[in-house]
Enzyme design. Sequence first.
Site, PDB file in Angstrom:
ATOM      1  N   HIS A  17       0.844  -1.209   0.000  1.00 33.63           N
ATOM      2  CA  HIS A  17       0.000   0.000   0.000  1.00 33.63           C
ATOM      3  C   HIS A  17       0.879   1.258   0.000  1.00 33.63           C
ATOM      4  O   HIS A  17       0.551   2.248  -0.658  1.00 33.63           O
ATOM      5  CB  HIS A  17      -0.863   0.063   1.273  1.00 33.63           C
ATOM      6  CG  HIS A  17      -1.890  -1.016   1.407  1.00 33.63           C
ATOM      7  ND1 HIS A  17      -1.982  -1.807   2.531  1.00 33.63           N
ATOM      8  CD2 HIS A  17      -2.892  -1.425   0.578  1.00 33.63           C
ATOM      9  CE1 HIS A  17      -3.005  -2.647   2.399  1.00 33.63           C
ATOM     10  NE2 HIS A  17      -3.569  -2.448   1.221  1.00 33.63           N
ATOM     11  N   LYS A  41     -14.913  -7.801   4.968  1.00 37.96           N
ATOM     12  CA  LYS A  41     -13.891  -8.694   5.516  1.00 37.96           C
ATOM     13  C   LYS A  41     -13.935  -8.735   7.041  1.00 37.96           C
ATOM     14  O   LYS A  41     -14.355  -7.769   7.678  1.00 37.96           O
ATOM     15  CB  LYS A  41     -12.503  -8.207   5.088  1.00 37.96           C
ATOM     16  CG  LYS A  41     -12.314  -8.162   3.590  1.00 37.96           C
ATOM     17  CD  LYS A  41     -10.954  -7.579   3.260  1.00 37.96           C
ATOM     18  CE  LYS A  41     -10.762  -7.456   1.758  1.00 37.96           C
ATOM     19  NZ  LYS A  41      -9.509  -6.794   1.407  1.00 37.96           N
ATOM     20  N   ARG A  90      -2.632  -6.340  -8.229  1.00 37.06           N
ATOM     21  CA  ARG A  90      -1.628  -7.400  -8.131  1.00 37.06           C
ATOM     22  C   ARG A  90      -1.860  -8.408  -9.254  1.00 37.06           C
ATOM     23  O   ARG A  90      -1.520  -8.161 -10.371  1.00 37.06           O
ATOM     24  CB  ARG A  90      -1.675  -8.049  -6.744  1.00 37.06           C
ATOM     25  CG  ARG A  90      -0.968  -7.223  -5.688  1.00 37.06           C
ATOM     26  CD  ARG A  90      -1.439  -7.520  -4.301  1.00 37.06           C
ATOM     27  NE  ARG A  90      -2.863  -7.289  -4.186  1.00 37.06           N
ATOM     28  CZ  ARG A  90      -3.579  -7.465  -3.092  1.00 37.06           C
ATOM     29  NH1 ARG A  90      -3.011  -7.923  -2.023  1.00 37.06           N
ATOM     30  NH2 ARG A  90      -4.857  -7.195  -3.063  1.00 37.06           N
ATOM     31  N   SER A 128      -2.851  -8.025   2.942  1.00 36.61           N
ATOM     32  CA  SER A 128      -3.105  -7.889   4.381  1.00 36.61           C
ATOM     33  C   SER A 128      -3.600  -9.213   4.948  1.00 36.61           C
ATOM     34  O   SER A 128      -3.230  -9.596   6.054  1.00 36.61           O
ATOM     35  CB  SER A 128      -4.136  -6.798   4.649  1.00 36.61           C
ATOM     36  OG  SER A 128      -3.671  -5.556   4.188  1.00 36.61           O
TER      37      SER A 128
HETATM   38  P1  ADP Z   1      -9.914  -3.630  -0.133  1.00 33.82           P
HETATM   39  O1  ADP Z   1     -10.587  -4.379   0.969  1.00 33.82           O
HETATM   40  O2  ADP Z   1     -10.689  -2.437  -0.595  1.00 33.82           O
HETATM   41  O3  ADP Z   1      -9.388  -4.461  -1.276  1.00 33.82           O
HETATM   42  P2  ADP Z   1      -7.166  -3.460   0.751  1.00 33.82           P
HETATM   43  O4  ADP Z   1      -6.661  -2.717   1.945  1.00 33.82           O
HETATM   44  O5  ADP Z   1      -7.029  -4.941   0.763  1.00 33.82           O
HETATM   45  O6  ADP Z   1      -8.660  -2.991   0.621  1.00 33.82           O
HETATM   46  O7  ADP Z   1      -6.477  -2.899  -0.546  1.00 33.82           O
HETATM   47  C1  ADP Z   1      -6.624  -1.553  -0.937  1.00 33.82           C
HETATM   48  C2  ADP Z   1      -6.070  -1.404  -2.354  1.00 33.82           C
HETATM   49  O8  ADP Z   1      -4.654  -1.638  -2.347  1.00 33.82           O
HETATM   50  C3  ADP Z   1      -6.651  -2.382  -3.373  1.00 33.82           C
HETATM   51  O9  ADP Z   1      -6.751  -1.714  -4.616  1.00 33.82           O
HETATM   52  C4  ADP Z   1      -5.609  -3.474  -3.437  1.00 33.82           C
HETATM   53  O10 ADP Z   1      -5.646  -4.155  -4.680  1.00 33.82           O
HETATM   54  C5  ADP Z   1      -4.328  -2.650  -3.270  1.00 33.82           C
HETATM   55  N1  ADP Z   1      -3.221  -3.450  -2.749  1.00 33.82           N
HETATM   56  C6  ADP Z   1      -3.204  -4.221  -1.654  1.00 33.82           C
HETATM   57  N2  ADP Z   1      -2.004  -4.821  -1.494  1.00 33.82           N
HETATM   58  C7  ADP Z   1      -1.233  -4.423  -2.554  1.00 33.82           C
HETATM   59  C8  ADP Z   1       0.109  -4.711  -2.990  1.00 33.82           C
HETATM   60  N3  ADP Z   1       0.879  -5.573  -2.338  1.00 33.82           N
HETATM   61  N4  ADP Z   1       0.541  -4.110  -4.133  1.00 33.82           N
HETATM   62  C9  ADP Z   1      -0.276  -3.288  -4.807  1.00 33.82           C
HETATM   63  N5  ADP Z   1      -1.538  -2.986  -4.461  1.00 33.82           N
HETATM   64  C10 ADP Z   1      -2.028  -3.533  -3.341  1.00 33.82           C
END
Ligand code: ADP
Length: 161
Positions: A17, A41, A90, A128
């Site tokens: 992030h 989630k 990803r 995460s």
């Molecule tokens: P959500 O529940 O909305 O998917 P996340 O916190 O899991 O929230 O992710 C927020 C954003 O960050 C999403 O667009 C996700 O694809 C992106 N993201 C999460 N981890 C990575 C990573 N390792 N590299 C690039 N983008 C990421």
Amino acid sequence: MTIAVYPGSFDPITNGHIDITTRAARLFEKIIIAVSETTGKQLFFNTEERVDLARQAVAHLPNVEVVSFNGLMVDFARQVGAKVMVRGLRMSADFEREFEMAMMNKKLDPGLELVCFMTSQEYQFLSSSLLKEVAGLGGDTTSLVPAHVAQAIRQKARGGN
Ligand code: ADP
């Protein structure tokens, strides 16, 4: 001034992030990391904790702020005057979900533009949820998150607050 909103669960914020935020902060004048209060989630950290951990993680980026939001992302974006929504991509699974969400968001607010950043190679497999699984089993997360987040995960995994 182009304001971009980067919404997500951030449960917790990871180096993946932070990488997306850093790159977006070079393109847009202001980035608002929007931590969703309600998410489908199962959450590890509560809203306040997720906001705090994210704030500390991006404190070195002057044009980035972190807030929490409730309800529809498009409504929040409109409230803060954001014209762009940032998301990270990803693997193919992310693409399908983002595509579906983008189509829906476009219907809800045609004025909001989605900008997706491809993940950096080293964070391709960082999520995460995987992080929490590893931490729950006693694994070391220090190369995947900032030190203060690793510390918070350790504490939570031990059952503390
Ligand atoms: P959500 O529940 O909305 O998917 P996340 O916190 O899991 O929230 O992710 C927020 C954003 O960050 C999403 O667009 C996700 O694809 C992106 N993201 C999460 N981890 C990575 C990573 N390792 N590299 C690039 N983008 C990421």
